[in-house]
Write a protein that holds these residues in place. Structure first.
Motif, PDB file in Angstrom:
ATOM      1  N   GLN A  30       0.959  -1.129   0.058  1.00  0.00           N
ATOM      2  CA  GLN A  30       0.084   0.008  -0.142  1.00  0.00           C
ATOM      3  C   GLN A  30       0.891   1.355   0.140  1.00  0.00           C
ATOM      4  O   GLN A  30       0.708   2.198  -0.797  1.00  0.00           O
ATOM      5  CB  GLN A  30      -0.873  -0.061   1.243  1.00  0.00           C
ATOM      6  CG  GLN A  30      -1.719   1.313   1.417  1.00  0.00           C
ATOM      7  CD  GLN A  30      -2.766   1.513  -0.017  1.00  0.00           C
ATOM      8  OE1 GLN A  30      -3.346   0.500  -0.440  1.00  0.00           O
ATOM      9  NE2 GLN A  30      -2.665   2.674  -0.290  1.00  0.00           N
ATOM     10  N   VAL A  31       1.914   1.205   0.791  1.00  0.00           N
ATOM     11  CA  VAL A  31       2.641   2.423   1.023  1.00  0.00           C
ATOM     12  C   VAL A  31       3.578   2.619  -0.151  1.00  0.00           C
ATOM     13  O   VAL A  31       3.681   3.628  -0.739  1.00  0.00           O
ATOM     14  CB  VAL A  31       3.488   2.475   2.399  1.00  0.00           C
ATOM     15  CG1 VAL A  31       4.597   3.802   2.316  1.00  0.00           C
ATOM     16  CG2 VAL A  31       2.425   2.694   3.389  1.00  0.00           C
ATOM     17  N   PHE A  32       4.582   1.484  -0.353  1.00  0.00           N
ATOM     18  CA  PHE A  32       5.462   1.556  -1.272  1.00  0.00           C
ATOM     19  C   PHE A  32       5.303   1.562  -2.797  1.00  0.00           C
ATOM     20  O   PHE A  32       5.512   2.349  -3.608  1.00  0.00           O
ATOM     21  CB  PHE A  32       6.877   0.591  -1.145  1.00  0.00           C
ATOM     22  CG  PHE A  32       7.459   0.681   0.290  1.00  0.00           C
ATOM     23  CD1 PHE A  32       7.489   1.816   0.942  1.00  0.00           C
ATOM     24  CD2 PHE A  32       7.363  -0.317   1.119  1.00  0.00           C
ATOM     25  CE1 PHE A  32       8.243   2.212   2.227  1.00  0.00           C
ATOM     26  CE2 PHE A  32       7.823  -0.058   2.466  1.00  0.00           C
ATOM     27  CZ  PHE A  32       8.318   0.935   2.599  1.00  0.00           C
ATOM     28  N   VAL A  33       4.265   0.598  -3.091  1.00  0.00           N
ATOM     29  CA  VAL A  33       3.719   0.437  -4.513  1.00  0.00           C
ATOM     30  C   VAL A  33       2.905   1.414  -5.120  1.00  0.00           C
ATOM     31  O   VAL A  33       2.890   2.112  -5.952  1.00  0.00           O
ATOM     32  CB  VAL A  33       3.308  -1.141  -4.851  1.00  0.00           C
ATOM     33  CG1 VAL A  33       2.979  -1.187  -6.338  1.00  0.00           C
ATOM     34  CG2 VAL A  33       4.571  -1.998  -4.325  1.00  0.00           C
ATOM     35  N   VAL A  34       1.561   1.425  -3.857  1.00  0.00           N
ATOM     36  CA  VAL A  34       0.350   2.107  -4.484  1.00  0.00           C
ATOM     37  C   VAL A  34       0.651   3.748  -4.268  1.00  0.00           C
ATOM     38  O   VAL A  34       0.515   4.595  -4.965  1.00  0.00           O
ATOM     39  CB  VAL A  34      -0.755   1.663  -3.551  1.00  0.00           C
ATOM     40  CG1 VAL A  34      -1.812   2.591  -4.003  1.00  0.00           C
ATOM     41  CG2 VAL A  34      -1.009   0.146  -4.146  1.00  0.00           C
ATOM     42  N   GLU A  35       0.838   4.025  -2.948  1.00  0.00           N
ATOM     43  CA  GLU A  35       0.926   5.640  -2.516  1.00  0.00           C
ATOM     44  C   GLU A  35       2.176   6.186  -3.072  1.00  0.00           C
ATOM     45  O   GLU A  35       2.300   7.240  -3.687  1.00  0.00           O
ATOM     46  CB  GLU A  35       0.916   5.708  -1.005  1.00  0.00           C
ATOM     47  CG  GLU A  35      -0.365   5.150  -0.425  1.00  0.00           C
ATOM     48  CD  GLU A  35       0.096   5.468   1.130  1.00  0.00           C
ATOM     49  OE1 GLU A  35       0.719   5.833   1.783  1.00  0.00           O
ATOM     50  OE2 GLU A  35      -1.087   4.944   1.846  1.00  0.00           O
ATOM     51  N   GLN A  36       3.273   5.482  -3.203  1.00  0.00           N
ATOM     52  CA  GLN A  36       4.517   6.054  -3.804  1.00  0.00           C
ATOM     53  C   GLN A  36       4.853   5.804  -5.259  1.00  0.00           C
ATOM     54  O   GLN A  36       5.695   6.258  -5.677  1.00  0.00           O
ATOM     55  CB  GLN A  36       5.629   5.769  -2.956  1.00  0.00           C
ATOM     56  CG  GLN A  36       5.852   6.182  -1.449  1.00  0.00           C
ATOM     57  CD  GLN A  36       6.930   5.850  -0.550  1.00  0.00           C
ATOM     58  OE1 GLN A  36       7.733   5.158  -1.180  1.00  0.00           O
ATOM     59  NE2 GLN A  36       6.706   6.302   0.534  1.00  0.00           N
ATOM     60  N   ASN A  37       3.874   5.011  -5.883  1.00  0.00           N
ATOM     61  CA  ASN A  37       3.586   4.701  -7.268  1.00  0.00           C
ATOM     62  C   ASN A  37       4.971   4.136  -7.728  1.00  0.00           C
ATOM     63  O   ASN A  37       5.694   4.568  -8.726  1.00  0.00           O
ATOM     64  CB  ASN A  37       3.404   6.199  -8.030  1.00  0.00           C
ATOM     65  CG  ASN A  37       3.160   5.692  -9.601  1.00  0.00           C
ATOM     66  OD1 ASN A  37       2.398   4.770  -9.704  1.00  0.00           O
ATOM     67  ND2 ASN A  37       3.442   6.777 -10.248  1.00  0.00           N
ATOM     68  N   CYS A  38       5.701   3.233  -6.976  1.00  0.00           N
ATOM     69  CA  CYS A  38       6.792   2.454  -7.377  1.00  0.00           C
ATOM     70  C   CYS A  38       6.534   1.024  -7.587  1.00  0.00           C
ATOM     71  O   CYS A  38       6.334   0.261  -7.013  1.00  0.00           O
ATOM     72  CB  CYS A  38       7.669   2.843  -6.218  1.00  0.00           C
ATOM     73  SG  CYS A  38       8.340   4.329  -5.826  1.00  0.00           S
ATOM     74  N   ALA A  79      20.966  -2.602   9.595  1.00  0.00           N
ATOM     75  CA  ALA A  79      20.198  -1.782   9.016  1.00  0.00           C
ATOM     76  C   ALA A  79      18.750  -1.799   9.515  1.00  0.00           C
ATOM     77  O   ALA A  79      18.062  -2.873   9.879  1.00  0.00           O
ATOM     78  CB  ALA A  79      20.169  -1.793   7.595  1.00  0.00           C
ATOM     79  N   ILE A  80      18.020  -0.832   9.131  1.00  0.00           N
ATOM     80  CA  ILE A  80      16.623  -0.576   9.330  1.00  0.00           C
ATOM     81  C   ILE A  80      16.094  -0.425   7.780  1.00  0.00           C
ATOM     82  O   ILE A  80      16.469   0.704   7.439  1.00  0.00           O
ATOM     83  CB  ILE A  80      16.188   0.486  10.457  1.00  0.00           C
ATOM     84  CG1 ILE A  80      16.593  -0.040  11.709  1.00  0.00           C
ATOM     85  CG2 ILE A  80      14.730   0.455  10.557  1.00  0.00           C
ATOM     86  CD1 ILE A  80      16.556   1.329  12.773  1.00  0.00           C
ATOM     87  N   GLY A  81      15.073  -1.073   7.550  1.00  0.00           N
ATOM     88  CA  GLY A  81      14.483  -0.845   6.179  1.00  0.00           C
ATOM     89  C   GLY A  81      12.877  -1.195   6.154  1.00  0.00           C
ATOM     90  O   GLY A  81      12.401  -1.423   7.096  1.00  0.00           O
ATOM     91  N   ARG A  82      12.431  -0.794   5.001  1.00  0.00           N
ATOM     92  CA  ARG A  82      11.159  -1.090   4.869  1.00  0.00           C
ATOM     93  C   ARG A  82       9.948  -0.499   5.634  1.00  0.00           C
ATOM     94  O   ARG A  82       9.227  -1.264   6.041  1.00  0.00           O
ATOM     95  CB  ARG A  82      10.808  -2.619   4.589  1.00  0.00           C
ATOM     96  CG  ARG A  82      11.587  -3.264   3.277  1.00  0.00           C
ATOM     97  CD  ARG A  82      11.170  -2.655   2.054  1.00  0.00           C
ATOM     98  NE  ARG A  82      11.346  -3.513   0.987  1.00  0.00           N
ATOM     99  CZ  ARG A  82      12.221  -3.637   0.163  1.00  0.00           C
ATOM    100  NH1 ARG A  82      13.219  -2.732   0.320  1.00  0.00           N
ATOM    101  NH2 ARG A  82      12.340  -4.576  -1.102  1.00  0.00           N
ATOM    102  N   LEU A  83      10.585   0.716   6.360  1.00  0.00           N
ATOM    103  CA  LEU A  83       9.786   1.272   7.412  1.00  0.00           C
ATOM    104  C   LEU A  83       8.281   1.817   6.616  1.00  0.00           C
ATOM    105  O   LEU A  83       8.529   2.538   5.730  1.00  0.00           O
ATOM    106  CB  LEU A  83      10.429   2.385   7.871  1.00  0.00           C
ATOM    107  CG  LEU A  83       9.618   3.213   9.131  1.00  0.00           C
ATOM    108  CD1 LEU A  83       9.056   2.288  10.280  1.00  0.00           C
ATOM    109  CD2 LEU A  83      10.493   4.528   9.225  1.00  0.00           C
ATOM    110  N   ALA A  84       7.176   1.394   7.220  1.00  0.00           N
ATOM    111  CA  ALA A  84       6.008   2.133   6.649  1.00  0.00           C
ATOM    112  C   ALA A  84       4.933   2.330   7.761  1.00  0.00           C
ATOM    113  O   ALA A  84       4.632   1.286   8.730  1.00  0.00           O
ATOM    114  CB  ALA A  84       5.539   0.956   5.599  1.00  0.00           C
TER     115      ALA A  84
END
Length: 182
Positions: A30-38, A79-84
């Motif tokens: 929802q955040v990375f693909v849809v909202e951020q259009n990536c 590392a910290i990643g994929r924070l949504a």
């Protein structure tokens, strides 16, 4: 009345239930693909070696998530990643709370410096958590990013509720029997 502190769950990939994994992937998409259009492959092999930190609502939907990557896998440092954060959790302090919990978790699980690839507009937010810019801005999926590093995570970072998680079934700040997720 103050907002109650979120309760975070931290599990290795193989310890996630199918419903938890689904909730985390739905939020990330929802955040990375849809909202951020990536359009990109969100789920990847890094998920397999990461610890997943998250909070769920009463219906089992993810409110916030990030993955904690041990030192020596993606970077020399942990590392910290994929924070949504879910839309309904934004503006509530959830982003700061999950980052503080992530820092505390890594202090236990993979002590030392922590690296992040941060969206540039969030630079001040991450600096307020002790991260410093360590490279020039770059584009990732057409979004300006910065490499940032936080020296030496501590076990008792201010703002973290309760003790860091130590086992798969532990919910940060509450025993499993009181978490609603056990």
């Amino acid at each position: 009345m103050p907002t109650p502190s979120p309760r975070f769950i931290c599990k290795a990939f193989d310890e996630l239930t199918l419903r938890e994994l689904q909730a985390l992937h739905v939020l990330r998409q929802q955040v990375f693909v849809v909202e951020q259009n990536c359009a990109y492959q969100d789920a990847d092999d890094t998920d397999l070696i990461s610890w997943h930190l998250f909070a769920l609502d009463d219906a089992g939907r993810a409110l916030a998530t990030c993955r904690l990557i041990p030192a020596g896998h993606k970077y020399t440092e942990a590392a910290i990643g994929r924070l949504a954060n879910a839309a309904q959790a934004r503006g509530t302090g959830m982003g700061r709370a999950i980052m503080e919990a992530a820092i505390a978790e890594l202090a236990q699980r993979s002590p030392g410096p922590i690296r992040i690839s941060a969206q540039q507009y969030l630079q001040r937010f991450y600096e307020s958590l002790g991260f410093e810019v360590v490279g020039a801005p770059y584009l990732e999926d057409d979004i300006p990013h910065l490499e940032m590093l936080r020296a030496g995570a501590t076990q008792n970072h201010p703002g973290v509720v309760g003790a860091p998680c130590r086992t798969a079934s532990t919910v940060c700040g509450a025993p499993p029997s009181q978490s609603g997720f056990a």
